[in-house]
Design a protein around this motif. Structure first.
Motif, PDB file in Angstrom:
ATOM      1  N   GLU A   9       0.894  -0.979   0.020  1.00 25.97           N
ATOM      2  CA  GLU A   9      -0.294   0.158   0.209  1.00 25.97           C
ATOM      3  C   GLU A   9       0.895   1.331   0.336  1.00 25.97           C
ATOM      4  N   GLU A  10       0.366   2.483  -0.824  1.00 27.19           N
ATOM      5  CA  GLU A  10       0.993   3.635  -0.780  1.00 27.19           C
ATOM      6  C   GLU A  10       1.190   4.482  -0.015  1.00 27.19           C
ATOM      7  N   ARG A  11       2.045   4.841   1.173  1.00 26.39           N
ATOM      8  CA  ARG A  11       1.092   6.166   1.786  1.00 26.39           C
ATOM      9  C   ARG A  11       2.600   6.659   2.317  1.00 26.39           C
ATOM     10  N   PRO A  12       2.096   8.191   3.192  1.00 22.90           N
ATOM     11  CA  PRO A  12       3.766   8.300   3.732  1.00 22.90           C
ATOM     12  C   PRO A  12       3.724   7.825   4.516  1.00 22.90           C
ATOM     13  N   ALA A  13       5.135   8.201   4.360  1.00 23.05           N
ATOM     14  CA  ALA A  13       5.698   7.269   5.357  1.00 23.05           C
ATOM     15  C   ALA A  13       6.226   8.195   6.622  1.00 23.05           C
ATOM     16  N   ARG A  14       6.307   8.328   8.260  1.00 19.27           N
ATOM     17  CA  ARG A  14       5.890   8.577   9.411  1.00 19.27           C
ATOM     18  C   ARG A  14       7.348   8.494   9.670  1.00 19.27           C
ATOM     19  N   GLY A  15       8.526   9.114   9.436  1.00 18.17           N
ATOM     20  CA  GLY A  15       9.552   9.242  10.169  1.00 18.17           C
ATOM     21  C   GLY A  15      10.329   7.752   9.546  1.00 18.17           C
ATOM     22  N   GLY A  16      10.043   7.842   8.656  1.00 21.45           N
ATOM     23  CA  GLY A  16      11.172   6.361   8.527  1.00 21.45           C
ATOM     24  C   GLY A  16      10.197   6.048   6.723  1.00 21.45           C
ATOM     25  N   PRO A  46      12.765   2.089  10.423  1.00 21.81           N
ATOM     26  CA  PRO A  46      14.116   2.315  12.370  1.00 21.81           C
ATOM     27  C   PRO A  46      13.324   3.286  12.872  1.00 21.81           C
ATOM     28  N   ALA A  47      12.385   3.664  12.561  1.00 27.98           N
ATOM     29  CA  ALA A  47      11.875   5.273  13.822  1.00 27.98           C
ATOM     30  C   ALA A  47      10.474   4.174  14.520  1.00 27.98           C
ATOM     31  N   GLY A  48      10.498   3.355  14.493  1.00 18.34           N
ATOM     32  CA  GLY A  48       9.321   2.171  15.344  1.00 18.34           C
ATOM     33  C   GLY A  48       8.940   2.949  15.269  1.00 18.34           C
ATOM     34  N   HIS A  49       7.497   3.328  13.765  1.00 19.89           N
ATOM     35  CA  HIS A  49       6.129   2.821  13.210  1.00 19.89           C
ATOM     36  C   HIS A  49       5.996   1.529  12.642  1.00 19.89           C
ATOM     37  N   TYR A  50       5.122   1.402  13.908  1.00 21.97           N
ATOM     38  CA  TYR A  50       4.699   0.127  12.871  1.00 21.97           C
ATOM     39  C   TYR A  50       3.816   0.347  11.172  1.00 21.97           C
ATOM     40  N   LEU A  51       4.657  -0.957  10.106  1.00 27.20           N
ATOM     41  CA  LEU A  51       4.459  -0.791   8.566  1.00 27.20           C
ATOM     42  C   LEU A  51       4.100  -1.844   8.428  1.00 27.20           C
ATOM     43  N   TYR A  52       3.675  -2.909   9.638  1.00 24.67           N
ATOM     44  CA  TYR A  52       2.530  -4.269   8.994  1.00 24.67           C
ATOM     45  C   TYR A  52       2.601  -4.933  10.009  1.00 24.67           C
ATOM     46  N   GLY A 126      21.942  -1.267   1.263  1.00 27.14           N
ATOM     47  CA  GLY A 126      22.687  -1.732   2.393  1.00 27.14           C
ATOM     48  C   GLY A 126      22.018  -1.109   3.668  1.00 27.14           C
ATOM     49  N   ALA A 127      21.410   0.339   3.719  1.00 27.64           N
ATOM     50  CA  ALA A 127      21.401   0.609   4.775  1.00 27.64           C
ATOM     51  C   ALA A 127      20.019   0.100   5.656  1.00 27.64           C
ATOM     52  N   VAL A 128      19.253  -0.339   6.953  1.00 24.94           N
ATOM     53  CA  VAL A 128      18.251  -0.817   7.250  1.00 24.94           C
ATOM     54  C   VAL A 128      16.866   0.187   7.110  1.00 24.94           C
ATOM     55  N   ALA A 129      16.013  -1.198   6.320  1.00 24.24           N
ATOM     56  CA  ALA A 129      14.870  -0.386   5.735  1.00 24.24           C
ATOM     57  C   ALA A 129      13.673  -0.536   6.708  1.00 24.24           C
ATOM     58  N   GLY A 130      14.096  -0.928   7.594  1.00 23.01           N
ATOM     59  CA  GLY A 130      12.936  -1.375   8.661  1.00 23.01           C
ATOM     60  C   GLY A 130      13.799  -3.156   9.204  1.00 23.01           C
ATOM     61  N   TYR A 131      12.856  -3.048  10.338  1.00 23.68           N
ATOM     62  CA  TYR A 131      12.775  -4.082  11.165  1.00 23.68           C
ATOM     63  C   TYR A 131      11.207  -5.624  10.888  1.00 23.68           C
ATOM     64  N   ILE A 132      11.772  -7.245  11.190  1.00 25.46           N
ATOM     65  CA  ILE A 132      10.543  -7.676  10.877  1.00 25.46           C
ATOM     66  C   ILE A 132      10.426  -8.559  12.863  1.00 25.46           C
ATOM     67  N   VAL A 133       9.459  -8.097  12.774  1.00 25.17           N
ATOM     68  CA  VAL A 133       9.145  -8.541  14.939  1.00 25.17           C
ATOM     69  C   VAL A 133       8.641  -9.812  14.117  1.00 25.17           C
ATOM     70  N   VAL A 134       8.914 -11.190  15.072  1.00 24.42           N
ATOM     71  CA  VAL A 134       7.797 -12.009  15.381  1.00 24.42           C
ATOM     72  C   VAL A 134       8.250 -12.507  16.304  1.00 24.42           C
ATOM     73  N   TRP A 135       7.442 -12.526  17.624  1.00 26.71           N
ATOM     74  CA  TRP A 135       7.150 -12.700  18.899  1.00 26.71           C
ATOM     75  C   TRP A 135       5.371 -14.071  19.282  1.00 26.71           C
ATOM     76  N   ARG A 136       6.016 -14.402  19.704  1.00 25.06           N
ATOM     77  CA  ARG A 136       5.250 -15.427  20.459  1.00 25.06           C
ATOM     78  C   ARG A 136       4.549 -15.075  22.297  1.00 25.06           C
ATOM     79  N   ASP A 137       3.288 -15.199  22.376  1.00 23.09           N
ATOM     80  CA  ASP A 137       3.223 -15.051  24.265  1.00 23.09           C
ATOM     81  C   ASP A 137       3.291 -16.573  24.805  1.00 23.09           C
ATOM     82  N   LEU A 138       3.898 -16.603  25.898  1.00 24.27           N
ATOM     83  CA  LEU A 138       4.266 -17.842  25.975  1.00 24.27           C
ATOM     84  C   LEU A 138       3.640 -18.104  27.974  1.00 24.27           C
ATOM     85  N   THR A 139       3.075 -16.546  27.866  1.00 25.20           N
ATOM     86  CA  THR A 139       2.410 -16.183  29.464  1.00 25.20           C
ATOM     87  C   THR A 139       2.016 -17.721  30.317  1.00 25.20           C
TER      88      THR A 139
END
Length: 672
Positions: A9-16, A46-52, A126-139
């Motif tokens: 989806e095309e949208r304006p970037a927010r701080g990244g 990289p600024a900590g905004h959720y892209l997905y 080569g610059a960091v474009a973003g981060y993929i965060v995968v987590w599991r709730d093991l509470t």
């Protein structure tokens, strides 16, 4: 729920940077990849905004895509998660994966246990474009693990606690399953029943500790309970017999408790060995009975102490008067016949006196009056005394008394009493014999090995039942009908023999078929040879100057008898009926009083009070006073005699006794 934001989806970037630089196909690939995994997956710049954000993440934060995409981690999950992301994002290399797990404060979701990976993806340059965060709730899993660990630890502690209690229990604990097989056997059970734990485990409890006579009942009870649930045993205290490994049966106290472990049913039996407690109880009962018997004997002794004085006074009169009567009969008609009758009266009186004296001797536990005696003479004397009873009962007595038996150093009167008692018992037992002759056999023998003399007395009566043989020497135990026996004869007889260092028991070698008794007496040669029949031959004889004797006794017959006896010995007698009267007689005497014979127990001034008065007014006479009494059992009389040191003569007395005490008192006179 809204669909996750497409990376294409095309949208304006927010701080990244936005993801519009990726080809549309790749965007769809990433969306399909992250949207299909079962974990929470997000893409942040990289600024900590959720892209997905995939569906699982949106479900976790409970927000629609519009409140997640474009917002920061801090806005969605809070500062704590944002701070952890920043630490993770800046610590790894520019491109790579960082993994972590731990507790995080996830904003409105509270504190959760999260396991996650953060993976950087680069631009073409080569610059960091973003981060993929995968987590599991093991509470929930972590909580379950923690609870499981806690339960395991608690179970371990419970097992240790249980083991400490069971293994250190004083009572045996035996646990069986529904089949009756042993599943636990604690150390106390090992000690009590004699089986090793490994030896007992898995075996049928009935084969281990249940006596043969009770096994069928045990099997029926267990089967009935498993089938119907009805029981009369569970939760009850029972006393029954149990079996040890060596075949010995022991008394136990038993309680059984059912224990359910899921579908499994166990039965825990707590067993206490009652052997020691029953033995202790028997000892207590025996000691209580012994104390009871001692109290009864003490009461008997107190009774004898009171009776002795009253009985010994008339016995003294009977003995003294019969002897004086014989002297008066010389030359009279029928003198010989009357003299013989007086002798029989005297013998009977002496017998009564010996019986009273024997009981008093036992009660006051004083030393015996021993001398060298031939046992055959004592037996013959006892048979002569009982000759009429034996003859009237049709009893024949056989004796085997070798004349060469060693002399015994004993109190002949007491041994005579024992033999008389045994003969009387045998005669009474033979009265129940209705067929055949009635026989008593008495035989004596010398045992050189033990230096003892044995006397066996047996009869051909019905004998003593085995069930009471252990009790016949107990005080007050008797098989005779009420009113015909006291139950103290054998107990007293055994006490007299044991006081001489001997034994009195049932004779296992009795050969007449009835009861048999065996007396064994030691021979004390040193005493027998060292002590002779010393008399007062060397003492100063009473003079012919009519010495003055003051006789004090509240029994006028006794006083008159004493006066007659002392006058025959060449003395002059003055009689007083009490200590108070004696003081008057002493002060008004027309001639000096040289010897005093005084009773101890008297009204109106007793012997001790009169003696204390002498100490104050006539101290010289305290060396020449002798006391005559029918009872020295009382503690007051005993203490007084020990304090005064004066000679004492017990009633009933013989003329020779009076002569000896007078000689002793005259010898104490410095002017004699």
């Amino acid at each position: 729920m809204d669909e996750p934001l497409s990376i294409a989806e095309e949208r304006p970037a927010r701080g990244g940077t936005a993801l519009d630089h990726l080809p549309v196909g790749e965007n769809r690939f990433v969306d399909a990849l992250l949207g299909g995994i079962i974990d929470c997956a997000t893409v942040i710049d990289p600024a900590g905004h959720y892209l997905y954000a995939n569906r699982h993440f949106l479900d976790f934060v409970k927000r629609p895509p519009s409140e997640v995409i474009g917002n920061t981690v801090a806005q969605v999950l809070g500062d704590a998660v944002h701070g952890s992301y920043q630490a993770a994002l800046h610590s790894p290399p520019a491109v790579g994966t960082v993994g972590s797990d731990g507790w995080l404060d996830c904003g409105t979701r509270g504190r959760r246990y999260i396991k996650q990976t953060i993976t950087a993806y680069p631009h073409e340059n080569g610059a960091v474009a973003g981060y993929i965060v995968v987590w599991r709730d093991l509470t929930d899993l972590k909580v379950q693990q923690t609870e499981l660990v806690r339960r395991i630890e608690a179970q371990a502690q419970a097992d240790a606690y249980h083991a400490a209690i069971v293994n250190n229990a004083l009572d045996a604990i035996v646990v069986i399953d529904e089949t009756g097989a042993v599943v636990d056997f604690n150390p106390a059970a090992v000690s009590i029943f004699g089986y090793g734990r490994d030896e007992a485990m898995g075996r049928q409890v009935a084969d281990l500790i249940i006596p043969q006579t009770l096994r069928a009942a045990h099997d029926r009870g267990l089967a009935n309970y498993l089938q119907s649930g009805a029981t009369r045993i569970l939760g009850q205290r029972l006393e029954l017999e149990a079996l040890r490994s060596n075949g010995e049966q022991i008394p136990v106290e038993l309680t059984i408790t059912e224990v359910r472990l899921g579908e499994r049913r166990l039965f825990a039996a707590h067993l206490r060995d009652l052997g020691a407690s029953r033995h202790a109880q028997a000892q207590i009962e025996h000691q209580r009975e012994t104390l009871h018997q001692k109290d009864k004997l003490a009461a008997l002794g107190s009774l004898l102490a009171g009776v002795a004085h009253e009985l010994n006074n008339p016995l003294s009169i009977v003995i003294g008067q019969t002897m004086m009567l014989r002297e008066k009969l010389t030359g009279a008609p029928l003198a010989d016949e009357l003299a013989q009758r007086s002798v029989k009266i005297e013998i009977a009186a002496h017998r009564c006196a010996r019986i009273v004296r024997s009981f008093l001797d036992m009660a006051r536990q004083r030393k015996h009056q021993r001398k060298s005696v031939q046992i055959a003479g004592i037996v013959e004397s006892a048979l002569e005394l009982l000759s009429y009873n034996l003859k009237s009962s049709g009893v024949t007595v056989e004796t085997d008394l070798p004349p060469a038996l060693p002399l015994l150093w004993i109190d002949g009167d007491q041994i005579h009493q024992v033999i008389v008692n045994l003969i009387v018992n045998a005669c009474q037992a033979l009265e129940e014999k209705t067929d055949g002759p009635r026989r008593i056999r008495i035989e004596a023998s010398y045992n050189p090995a033990g230096d003892t003399v044995s006397l066996r007395l047996s009869d051909n009566g019905t004998g003593i039942p085995a069930s009471i043989r252990s009790r016949i020497f107990d005080p007050y135990f008797t098989t005779k009908p009420q009113g015909t026996g006291t139950g103290i004869g054998l107990a007293v007889s055994r006490g007299l023999i044991e006081s001489h260092g001997g034994t009195l028991d049932l004779d296992p070698g009795a050969n007449l078929g009835g009861a048999g008794f065996l007396i064994v007496l030691p021979i004390d040669r040193a005493e027998a040879e060292a002590v002779g029949e010393a008399e007062f031959n060397s003492l100063v004889q009473p003079g012919t100057t009519e010495r003055h004797v003051l006789i004090i006794d509240d029994e006028i017959e006794i006083a008159e008898l004493l006066a007659d006896l002392v006058e025959k010995l060449g003395f002059v007698a003055t009689v007083a009926a009490s200590g108070d009267e004696a003081k008057i007689r002493l002060e008004r005497a027309d001639r000096p009083i040289e010897v005093i014979l005084c009773d101890i127990r008297m009204p109106s001034g007793d012997g001790p009070a009169f003696f204390d008065w002498l100490c104050e007014h006539y101290p010289a006479l305290t060396e020449r006073i002798g006391f005559i009494t029918g009872d020295t059992l009382g503690p007051a009389a005993g203490r007084f005699l020990a304090r005064s040191g004066c000679p004492v003569l017990e009633k009933p007395f013989m003329p020779g006794d009076i002569e000896r005490i007078l000689k002793s008192l005259v010898r104490a006179d410095p002017s004699a």
